[in-house]
Write an enzyme that holds these catalytic residues in place. Sequence first.
Site, PDB file in Angstrom:
ATOM      1  N   ASP A  13     -48.323  15.298  38.528  1.00 15.32           N
ATOM      2  CA  ASP A  13     -47.565  14.293  37.802  1.00 15.32           C
ATOM      3  C   ASP A  13     -47.844  12.932  38.450  1.00 15.32           C
ATOM      4  O   ASP A  13     -48.360  12.859  39.583  1.00 15.32           O
ATOM      5  CB  ASP A  13     -46.076  14.646  37.845  1.00 15.32           C
ATOM      6  N   ASP A  15     -45.560   9.543  38.004  1.00 20.50           N
ATOM      7  CA  ASP A  15     -44.358   8.852  38.470  1.00 20.50           C
ATOM      8  C   ASP A  15     -43.491   9.799  39.304  1.00 20.50           C
ATOM      9  O   ASP A  15     -43.203  10.923  38.898  1.00 20.50           O
ATOM     10  CB  ASP A  15     -43.550   8.319  37.281  1.00 20.50           C
ATOM     11  N   LYS A 184     -44.881  17.981  28.290  1.00 21.61           N
ATOM     12  CA  LYS A 184     -44.026  18.764  29.183  1.00 21.61           C
ATOM     13  C   LYS A 184     -42.581  18.740  28.693  1.00 21.61           C
ATOM     14  O   LYS A 184     -42.112  17.683  28.251  1.00 21.61           O
ATOM     15  CB  LYS A 184     -44.084  18.191  30.601  1.00 21.61           C
ATOM     16  N   ASP A 209     -42.218  16.363  40.251  1.00 17.81           N
ATOM     17  CA  ASP A 209     -40.949  15.992  40.877  1.00 17.81           C
ATOM     18  C   ASP A 209     -39.745  16.401  40.039  1.00 17.81           C
ATOM     19  O   ASP A 209     -38.615  16.062  40.389  1.00 17.81           O
ATOM     20  CB  ASP A 209     -40.908  14.482  41.130  1.00 17.81           C
TER      21      ASP A 209
END
Length: 266
Positions: A13, A15, A184, A209
Amino acid sequence: MTRRDEVECWLTDMDGVLVHENRPLPGAAELLQQWRDQGKPYLVLTNNSIFTPRDLSARLRSSGLEVPEEFIWTSALATAAFLKDQMPGGSAFVIGEAGITTALHEAGFIMTETAPDYVVVGETRNYSFEAITKAIRLINNGARFIATNPDATGPSADGPMPATGAIAALITKATGKEPYIVGKPNPMMFRSALNKIGAHSENTGMIGDRMDTDVVAGIEAGLHTILVLTGISDEKEIARYPFRPSEILGGVVDLLEHNPIESEVV
């Protein structure tokens, strides 16, 4: 379960993993360089469908991270790949910006407001009541309803703002039709990313995250999942879910081979 030392390809990922508020997180630049030095295929993933890979590559470069555009995979690209597979040469009415419109054009789709095969809702900062009304009428007339990602809100300098999921919910309420969401946590986004780099799930790792998107989709796609605590999830958040990632790390800095530390393997 694949061990980390058996991972040959990586999905990560963006961010909360590599960058936070346009600043690189500790170890991000070094990890990308480590993968390049080792010749490991990788892709940087994002649910954001506003920007093209070229735009995102430039933004990452300004943050101090070198990620060529061909190493970036967005929900817009995944959506375009899915629709090209479903209906080559199809047509779509799109609510969105350059990320999704460019991806669909490059996939051979025609943009039209007249009897499109699909209505595609992506991220934009300029949602129009007129465009939403048109989307509702087209779906009621038989167009298939697609959304690039389910995120209900997105960040801005002034606080949260409505995002793709919120607009899709409005259209669902008016039509009674739920969209098919490609990004996602749909593991399809990971599978299309694997296809792009010629990777296999049994030897690929996913770094994210968020438990509710990155980890669950990674588990469903059969990947080695690593949750980092530099973004959304913390220990209290992790405990809410009935599933667990393969590993929990403080951040991507803990993946550097010259900086081995104890990680929680679950």
